[in-house]
Design an enzyme around this catalytic site. Sequence first.
Site, PDB file in Angstrom:
ATOM      1  N   LYS A 196       0.846  -1.203   0.000  1.00  0.00           N
ATOM      2  CA  LYS A 196       0.000   0.000   0.000  1.00  0.00           C
ATOM      3  C   LYS A 196       0.877   1.247   0.000  1.00  0.00           C
ATOM      4  CE  LYS A 196      -4.091   1.715   2.587  1.00  0.00           C
ATOM      5  NZ  LYS A 196      -4.947   1.448   3.776  1.00  0.00           N
ATOM      6  N   SER A 252      -9.881   1.428   2.659  1.00  0.00           N
ATOM      7  CA  SER A 252      -8.970   2.228   1.875  1.00  0.00           C
ATOM      8  C   SER A 252      -7.890   1.440   1.144  1.00  0.00           C
ATOM      9  CB  SER A 252      -8.293   3.250   2.779  1.00  0.00           C
ATOM     10  OG  SER A 252      -7.485   2.589   3.753  1.00  0.00           O
ATOM     11  N   SER A 303     -10.278  -1.079   6.792  1.00  0.00           N
ATOM     12  CA  SER A 303      -9.640  -0.806   5.499  1.00  0.00           C
ATOM     13  C   SER A 303      -8.904  -1.971   4.860  1.00  0.00           C
ATOM     14  CB  SER A 303      -8.679   0.379   5.637  1.00  0.00           C
ATOM     15  OG  SER A 303      -9.401   1.588   5.584  1.00  0.00           O
TER      16      SER A 303
END
Lengths: 95, 470, 478
Positions: free
Chosen positions: B66, B141, B165
């Site tokens: 990420k 996310s 997330s």
Amino acid sequence: MIDREQVLHVARLARLSLSDDEVQQMAGELSKVLGHIEKIAELDLDGVPPTSHVVEVPNALRPDEPRPSLPRDVVLAAAPAVADGGFLVPSPQAG
Amino acid sequence: MTDAVALTAAQAAAAVEAGDLDPRELFEAYRARAAADDLNAFVWVAGEAPGEPASGPLAGVPLGVKDLFCTEGVPSQAGSKILEGYRPPYTASVVARLAEAGAPLLAKTNQDEFAMGSSNENSAFGPVLNPWDRSRVPGGSSGGSAAAVAAGLVPWALGTDTGGSIRQPAALCGIVGLKPTYGAVSRFGMIAFASSLDQAGPLTRDVTDAALLFRHMTGRDPRDSTSIGLPEEVRLPSARRLDGIRLGVPDDLTGEGVEPGVMAAFEAALDRARELGATVERVALPHADYGLSAYYVLAPAEASSNLARFDGVRYGLRVEADDLLTMYTRTRHDGFGAEVKRRIMLGTYALSSGYYDAYYGRAQRVRTKIAEDFKAAFDAVDFVVTPTSPGVAFELGAKTGDPLSMYLNDYFTVPMSLAGIPAISIPCGLSEGLPVGLQLAGPAFSENRVLDAAFALEQALGFDGSGARQ
Amino acid sequence: MSDVAYEAVIGLEIHVQLSTRTKMFCGCELGFGEPPNTRTCEVCLGLPGALPVANAEAIHFGLMIGLALDCDLAPRSIFHRKNYFYPDLPKGYQISQYDEPLCRGGKLGDVRIHRVHLEEDAAKLIHLGTSGRLHGSEASIVDFNRGGTPLAEIVTEPDLRSAEDAGEWLRLLRTTLRRLGVSDVNMEEGSLRCDANISIRPAGTHELGTKTELKNMNSFRFIERGIRAEIARQEALLRAGEPVVQETLHFDPRTEAITSLRSKEEAHDYRYFPEPDLTPVGITDAMLERARAAMPELPAARAERFERELGLPADGARLLAWRTELGDYFEAALADDGDDAPEPQALANWLNELVARIETDDPAESQVQPRALASLAAMVAGKRVTQNAAKQVLDRLVAEGGDPAAIVEAEGLGAIGAGDELEPVVQQALDANPDVVAKLSAGDMKPIGVIVGHVMRETRGRADGGAVTRIVRQKLGL
Ligand SMILES: [Mg+2]
Ligand SMILES: [Zn+2]
């Protein structure tokens, strides 16, 4: 719930400039979210301790032993403005 | 040679170990796929295979990371314009640890800006598309990580979970996502959203991969005071049955707002669990329903402080101005997206003079109650199970106009975050052709048991995710 | 109204830089005067993703300070974030302690301590003046070397009543901290910084007046002058029937002007909340044990011991004990167990003579070894060298060091006592001053100084004045 003046005050604390439209929109959106959040006012929480750390970690201290610092060119590499080996900013007193 | 991309990460690692697969070929196969990504799942892809063929237990199986994990010399923007072009001078502990274990960095994945969002539409790089249906969101996310793993563009990926997330995008993309116990994985080098909630975890094709990746992520890090690691080594799961296992479905967290298709898939999964020997009971989590409210005080409050460092002085974007105040306010106005600004405002308000007790102070007490609820629940049951998300992947743009309805996506995942306990999402079926996730949560540090139970269920459910991998 | 006598009520907030090897929350080494931004890392620059880890030694020093100030040490304390924007604050918040500090309560001398807490120092802003780059506006640069230095913030109760009291007490605090070895306590280098909260009220009343905060005074002289000026300003306001406004003030030592730093509108809202990146500090028995074991004898106790055991007067004892380096030098000299140990008071006097002759604050940094000063004092006491000659020896010691006995030997500065050597010189003096001899013979002893002076000149101060007088009396049959 939260009015224009409050939005402006909070925006100033948070160092965010907001256009008039943004202030208007923010007031509406924040009010709606705060309305939902208000739910926690229903609860009787007398005597309930606050949780700031969710798991118990025993003293996590660091021995006083030096680690190498970063080279200055690396430190300054990402800076938007640099002068004399420092990060250049408008003086806080001015303006 | 076998089709490398068809293998799970654990299978690929085993193939490399056995000498059946060349790790450079493996890396190159994925690098080519990642470079051709049309889901907008990546924000950066490695230009070439690492010089040294990776060694170590992860056998050179490449990793998607990420964007918000700092990686030395590689763009790390947390999906934000305010960090445009930023390349950190150091690497996040967990990424470094995985590299040491032999998992080279393949790509940085797209995400909601500063991990604030449930649809990956809040990214300076634009939205990520769901590989099951490109008109839909992948969740967020960690949407880039979830979409990339689901589409087979990376074997596995790192995400972070603050209120859901990892779990929610895993659910919406039909893969496995584990949010570990708070403190199990070092946060050092993770660009912070809400420090008391953020936790890194794996997004993988199956539960075995999740266990394997997690095994090499966890551990105490002297650079993160809040990290403890796990008291025991992570085992690769092997359970086939759930005999004697008690699953608790919370009374206070079902029904309202859950799509019927999601509920049906969830109920069907519970039936399979019963067939494996589990009992399914109702369990009380009387304060869980307040979780979302508490979360949307605590997380924005911490975020408002964590994001104060983006001030145009040392790195990232700056809007030049003659005076300091204007430099600050314009930089932050232009650099942050709408959702980030909303949360900064919300958090600043909740901490500000006169409001602290009513918001932050109360929310911290609700957090205590929720943690106590779970403790009590785990006296009665082994795991708490819920749907991961109230709905399946929604259309792009469907909720962007209504922050509150977007926040409701986190309804089932937030209570576990507040309690700091581990929770995994596994795909448990389809609704309208889109994946549905089942969330299984256990007591703090019970990852091995959580993974075992999830594995048994996964084997029984036999979910086929290959449809998303073209 | 104008006849009312006012008394000042003063409390101090002192920030002390701790002399650990590394910063409060990262491994960067502390330094002073290095080129800008050469002692920084991802943590103290507030780079995205970096996390603080508290320095165990800073906690240890904090506990020692707490013990020295007689505080209650909290078994559990936590860090908070104090949020505000300023270029010298890289994270947009300072990690400090708020409502659960390391130490509470306490006392030093006559002043009660409110609390002691730990926090991190801000970086340094260097004003550049006008910079063309920014369209002629004022610009500064930020140097983060100092940022993250561990600080102990010591807050007193408002127990001080005058500028002089404040200065005096601050000296005691400084010596105490220096003695603990937890800080360089150098005001010029900024390792000790002081803010004062000042209000005044009619003498004899108990209600507190409106207070102002005088910021960041960086020398003892400025502190006393600043407080005095602020008391005078408040008095003038009240006498003129105007109110004192609660505000933060700056004292300019050059002009003695006091100016307001912030307007009320800028009143800060620091949005304190518990620092989630740091876990609570739990003080274990082992930590307490270690802090107790590290406690040296503190100045107040030392002064008391000098009085009790060495018979020094209270003033003299304080003088030595409150300046650690003098006390240390004094004790080192006293410990020199040569043939004849010096008498403490005499040694103290010679130490004063030495201090008057050197430029540094610390006599240990001079050429004069404690052993040398001790032996000089002993030689004077044993009348082997006169007071006057000893001063010449001290001058030589200060200039080039060495052994006083050897200097006396080489320079022929040994005392000339009664007997063969001195008698002819006295006779010569009497011969040269018949008028004085006449007066002395007539019983007027006043002019004997002339004879003694003559002898001293001839002997370059080596003669013992008492012996000279004795020989004169003997010769004149007085
Ligand atoms: Mg302070
Ligand atoms: Zn540092």
